[in-house]
Design a protein around this motif. Sequence first.
Motif, PDB file in Angstrom:
ATOM      1  N   GLN A 114      43.802  27.883  43.120  1.00 59.22           N
ATOM      2  CA  GLN A 114      42.985  26.675  43.010  1.00 59.22           C
ATOM      3  C   GLN A 114      41.820  26.958  42.073  1.00 59.22           C
ATOM      4  O   GLN A 114      41.070  27.917  42.272  1.00 59.22           O
ATOM      5  CB  GLN A 114      42.458  26.256  44.385  1.00 59.22           C
ATOM      6  CG  GLN A 114      41.594  25.004  44.364  1.00 59.22           C
ATOM      7  CD  GLN A 114      41.130  24.619  45.761  1.00 59.22           C
ATOM      8  OE1 GLN A 114      41.220  25.399  46.695  1.00 59.22           O
ATOM      9  NE2 GLN A 114      40.620  23.413  45.891  1.00 59.22           N
ATOM     10  N   LEU A 115      41.698  26.144  41.031  1.00 57.68           N
ATOM     11  CA  LEU A 115      40.601  26.330  40.077  1.00 57.68           C
ATOM     12  C   LEU A 115      39.257  26.129  40.754  1.00 57.68           C
ATOM     13  O   LEU A 115      39.052  25.136  41.465  1.00 57.68           O
ATOM     14  CB  LEU A 115      40.735  25.345  38.918  1.00 57.68           C
ATOM     15  CG  LEU A 115      41.572  25.784  37.715  1.00 57.68           C
ATOM     16  CD1 LEU A 115      41.686  24.642  36.723  1.00 57.68           C
ATOM     17  CD2 LEU A 115      40.951  27.010  37.045  1.00 57.68           C
ATOM     18  N   ILE A 116      38.336  27.047  40.549  1.00 58.73           N
ATOM     19  CA  ILE A 116      37.021  26.930  41.167  1.00 58.73           C
ATOM     20  C   ILE A 116      36.226  25.773  40.586  1.00 58.73           C
ATOM     21  O   ILE A 116      35.540  25.049  41.308  1.00 58.73           O
ATOM     22  CB  ILE A 116      36.243  28.259  41.028  1.00 58.73           C
ATOM     23  CG1 ILE A 116      36.831  29.302  41.985  1.00 58.73           C
ATOM     24  CG2 ILE A 116      34.752  28.065  41.303  1.00 58.73           C
ATOM     25  CD1 ILE A 116      36.129  30.634  41.970  1.00 58.73           C
ATOM     26  N   ASP A 117      36.327  25.568  39.264  1.00 54.66           N
ATOM     27  CA  ASP A 117      35.531  24.508  38.643  1.00 54.66           C
ATOM     28  C   ASP A 117      36.227  23.145  38.650  1.00 54.66           C
ATOM     29  O   ASP A 117      35.689  22.168  38.152  1.00 54.66           O
ATOM     30  CB  ASP A 117      35.152  24.888  37.202  1.00 54.66           C
ATOM     31  CG  ASP A 117      36.381  25.196  36.348  1.00 54.66           C
ATOM     32  OD1 ASP A 117      37.515  25.107  36.869  1.00 54.66           O
ATOM     33  OD2 ASP A 117      36.200  25.529  35.164  1.00 54.66           O
ATOM     34  N   ASN A 118      37.424  23.092  39.231  1.00 53.18           N
ATOM     35  CA  ASN A 118      38.134  21.813  39.371  1.00 53.18           C
ATOM     36  C   ASN A 118      39.118  21.957  40.533  1.00 53.18           C
ATOM     37  O   ASN A 118      40.286  22.296  40.338  1.00 53.18           O
ATOM     38  CB  ASN A 118      38.863  21.443  38.080  1.00 53.18           C
ATOM     39  CG  ASN A 118      39.484  20.054  38.143  1.00 53.18           C
ATOM     40  OD1 ASN A 118      39.467  19.406  39.190  1.00 53.18           O
ATOM     41  ND2 ASN A 118      40.037  19.610  37.032  1.00 53.18           N
ATOM     42  N   SER A 119      38.637  21.689  41.744  1.00 53.67           N
ATOM     43  CA  SER A 119      39.423  21.955  42.953  1.00 53.67           C
ATOM     44  C   SER A 119      40.697  21.120  43.027  1.00 53.67           C
ATOM     45  O   SER A 119      41.588  21.418  43.825  1.00 53.67           O
ATOM     46  CB  SER A 119      38.568  21.707  44.194  1.00 53.67           C
ATOM     47  OG  SER A 119      38.123  20.366  44.244  1.00 53.67           O
ATOM     48  N   GLN A 154      39.429  31.915  33.225  1.00 49.19           N
ATOM     49  CA  GLN A 154      39.430  30.870  34.251  1.00 49.19           C
ATOM     50  C   GLN A 154      39.428  31.518  35.633  1.00 49.19           C
ATOM     51  O   GLN A 154      40.162  32.471  35.884  1.00 49.19           O
ATOM     52  CB  GLN A 154      40.660  29.969  34.101  1.00 49.19           C
ATOM     53  CG  GLN A 154      40.516  28.915  33.011  1.00 49.19           C
ATOM     54  CD  GLN A 154      41.658  27.919  33.029  1.00 49.19           C
ATOM     55  OE1 GLN A 154      42.806  28.306  32.819  1.00 49.19           O
ATOM     56  NE2 GLN A 154      41.362  26.665  33.276  1.00 49.19           N
ATOM     57  N   THR A 155      38.609  30.979  36.525  1.00 44.11           N
ATOM     58  CA  THR A 155      38.471  31.576  37.851  1.00 44.11           C
ATOM     59  C   THR A 155      39.202  30.750  38.897  1.00 44.11           C
ATOM     60  O   THR A 155      39.237  29.521  38.832  1.00 44.11           O
ATOM     61  CB  THR A 155      36.992  31.714  38.242  1.00 44.11           C
ATOM     62  OG1 THR A 155      36.344  30.449  38.106  1.00 44.11           O
ATOM     63  CG2 THR A 155      36.302  32.753  37.381  1.00 44.11           C
ATOM     64  N   ALA A 172      39.968  36.048  38.486  1.00 46.73           N
ATOM     65  CA  ALA A 172      39.934  35.363  37.192  1.00 46.73           C
ATOM     66  C   ALA A 172      41.171  35.725  36.399  1.00 46.73           C
ATOM     67  O   ALA A 172      41.733  36.824  36.558  1.00 46.73           O
ATOM     68  CB  ALA A 172      38.681  35.764  36.414  1.00 46.73           C
TER      69      ALA A 172
END
Length: 309
Positions: A114-119, A154-155, A172
Amino acid sequence: MSDPVVSLMPVRSADLVVGKPLRETIYDWHGNMLLAAGYVLENQAQVDELIDNGFIKDSAWDVIPTAPRPSMPMAQSKKPVVAEPPKEENNAGKEVVVAMDDVRWYVGETLYLQLIDNSAVRYTVRMIGFVKNKTVFVTAPVTDGKFEFVRDGQTFVVRAFSGKKAYAFVTAAVKSVHSPHPYLHLAYPKEVRCTVVRKGVRAEVDIIAAVSLGSPERSCAAIITDLSMGGASATIKQMIGSKGDEGQIKFKVRAAGQDEFLNLKMVLRSVAPSENGEGFKHGFEFVDVSIHDRLILSAFVHQTLAEGD
C-alpha cells in the motif's frame, strides 16, 4: 490505552535441536512459559511447532511474565508443559517487533503493498526471496494484466498473514527489474511488526449467499455483511428459522487469485431486525468445517482485512 510492545522474539531454528536441551526458556505469544530451559526436545514435530509458535526473551526484556505455571520435572514428563493462556480478547492487538529473517517466509507468500502517500493504491505481489540486510525480492505489481510502473524510492506499507499472525513493515522500492522476468527490489526492513489475529475477528464484506435452514427445509437468498473463521452475519428479507436451527450456507469468495465456492454447515445463533430497518440480521455459526474450507476462509478473511486497512 493500547497494549505496549512485548519484547519477545521468535525462537530461532538454530536453537532447537532434537535430543539436545533447550538453552533458553520458551514462551507462548502471551508471555506464558511453554518449555523450561533444559527440556530435551524429542522429535522434529516439536521443533516445527516451536518455530511456528514459540518465543524467547530478547536483551530488552526486563519484565518476567507473571505467575507462569511451573514446569514438571524432566523425569516425570516428556511432553511439553503448556501454561494456560489468558483469554484471547485480553491480548487482542498485542504486538511484538521481530526481525525479517525470524519470520518463516515462504517462496510465493502473498504480500499486500500500500502506497504511503496514496493509500488508495494497493498491489498484491508474491515474495520471491530476500537477502538479509540487503533486499527483499517480490513479483512486479500487476493491474488488469498489465505491469504497474513503480519508481525508485516509492514507499509502501507491506502486510502479510501467516497462520494466526499478521505482519507489517515499511519499505521503499529500490529498483524495478524488467528482464528477463519483471520483479521488484524492496529495501530490507529494519523491523517487522507482528500481531496475533483473533479467531473471531470479522471482515466486512458484501457477498450474495444461498441459505437453507430447518426441517422442513426453507431456502432463501441472503447478503453476508461480515465474515470470520467461525461464522457470518447475513441480512435476509424475512425472518427464517429459530435459534438452534441447523442448515447450509453457500457462497463464493475470491482467495489467493482464485474463485472458491463454499458450502458450509451452520447453526442459526441469532436473529434481529437489521439496523437500517430492511430485513433481518441473522447470525450463523459454522460447524464441522473441513480443513480445505478453513484454509479458504482464512485466506479470504486475511486478504480482506489487509486490503481494507
